[in-house]
Scaffold this motif. Structure first.
Motif, PDB file in Angstrom:
ATOM      1  N   VAL A  17       2.179  -1.192  -0.351  1.00  0.00           N
ATOM      2  CA  VAL A  17       1.570   0.098  -1.087  1.00  0.00           C
ATOM      3  C   VAL A  17       0.371  -0.055  -2.036  1.00  0.00           C
ATOM      4  O   VAL A  17       0.324  -1.053  -2.596  1.00  0.00           O
ATOM      5  N   CYS A  36      -3.734  -1.421   3.343  1.00  0.00           N
ATOM      6  CA  CYS A  36      -3.268  -0.355   2.288  1.00  0.00           C
ATOM      7  C   CYS A  36      -4.189   0.263   1.287  1.00  0.00           C
ATOM      8  O   CYS A  36      -4.410   1.463   1.203  1.00  0.00           O
ATOM      9  N   ILE A  68       0.491   3.389   2.542  1.00  0.00           N
ATOM     10  CA  ILE A  68       1.738   2.470   2.547  1.00  0.00           C
ATOM     11  C   ILE A  68       1.878   2.066   3.938  1.00  0.00           C
ATOM     12  O   ILE A  68       1.267   2.545   4.963  1.00  0.00           O
ATOM     13  N   GLY A 100       8.879   2.999   4.297  1.00  0.00           N
ATOM     14  CA  GLY A 100       7.610   3.882   3.624  1.00  0.00           C
ATOM     15  C   GLY A 100       8.093   5.093   3.042  1.00  0.00           C
ATOM     16  O   GLY A 100       7.470   5.625   1.874  1.00  0.00           O
TER      17      GLY A 100
END
Length: 309
Positions: A42, A203, A279, A293
């Motif tokens: 993330v 990400c 994510i 996620g």
């Protein structure tokens, strides 16, 4: 967000990671089946210009259906609302994202929204340009403008794998061409669409895109408006109502932020006037969303009180 929140992200990764054991990577696109299902990462881009990350953050992955929000914005900039929504509807659907059922029963026969495959194909058909290369170049340049990362490109291996297994999308295209929703050449459209879906990011790239969409289309570094305000609002609305496939209603209750998922395992989050979230977790639930996620994003939303409702 301060250092304690950085530590909180690491704790949330640890809490969400066991859920990946209950998911499976996408295998109907062979190249996606090679992903590690235990991966979870993330990045959160904040209003003060800082980016906080945890997990396998250097892992590249393809946008897949997340690209639908990007091409929708670009098509609206190219043609305006009246034209785009004459060919694609604005309503959620409880059907799977690749279903053809509603096309056969609706009058006029147009996709219900731009977040299902039929709608996304119709939107991609609207991207201005005379060749696949020119149109793909415009999509990539648009992403470069949002992220300030000109190295972003598409993965040829994934694009080829998708194109070679695109029979259902091909059927959707020909059905829509019969009804004049799709105007262009079907094979060229599929080539463009599969390359669009195969654009690779990490990400942090995704978090910055989320920030731009969430903050009315303004690039946080250049302060330039990349997306007109009204179009950014339209995109966010579709993310709320249709962004998580046919789990969008439950997601709105549990998480409550505009988001869009892709079958590579990516999730894009766009908090209005707040954070951008990216994510990656390739293990998917039965509806095609990243299972780890989703749990991670639910925890983030609760921890930082992000729900817009």
């Amino acid at each position: 967000m301060i250092c304690s929140e950085q530590e909180t992200l690491l704790e949330m990764i640890d809490l969400a990671l066991p859920y990946t054991k209950h998911g499976k990577v996408a295998t109907y696109i062979p190249a996606l089946g090679e992903a590690d299902p235990d991966t979870l990462a993330v990045s959160i881009y904040t209003t003060n210009g800082e980016c906080y990350s945890a997990g396998n953050i250097n892992q590249k992955f393809t946008l897949q259906s997340i690209s639908k929000v990007i091409t929708l914005a670009l098509a609206l900039m190219d043609h305006g609302e009246d034209y785009v929504f004459s060919k694609v509807g604005m309503e959620p659907t409880g059907d799977p994202f690749n279903s053809i059922a509603k096309l056969e029963t609706l009058v006029p026969s147009k996709p219900l929204n731009p977040m299902i495959n039929a709608g996304a194909l119709a939107v991609t058909d609207m991207i201005a340009g005379s060749t696949v290369e020119e149109r793909l170049g415009r999509i990539l340049s648009f992403i470069h403008e949002m992220t300030n990362n000109t190295s972003i490109h598409y993965c040829d291996k994934v694009a080829t794998s998708e194109y070679e297994t695109a029979d259902l999308n091909r059927a959707l295209c020909y059905f829509m061409k019969q009804h004049r929703v799709v105007i262009g050449d079907v094979e060229q459209l599929l080539e463009l669409y599969t390359k669009q879906c195969a654009i690779e990011v990490d990400c942090k790239d995704l978090a910055i895109i989320g920030y731009v969409i969430g903050n009315e289309g303004v690039n946080p570094d250049t302060k330039r408006r990349v997306i007109p305000m009204q179009i950014a609002r339209i995109v966010k609305t579709f993310m709320v109502t249709c962004g998580m496939y046919n789990a969008s209603g439950e997601f709105a209750i549990r998480v409550g932020i505009p988001a869009k998922s892709g079958v590579s395992g990516g999730i894009l989050g766009a908090v209005p006037y707040g954070m951008g979230i990216g994510i990656y977790g390739p293990a998917l639930d039965e509806k095609g969303n990243s299972i780890g996620g989703m749990k991670l994003l639910e925890g983030i939303s609760h921890r930082f009180n992000l729900s817009i409702f």
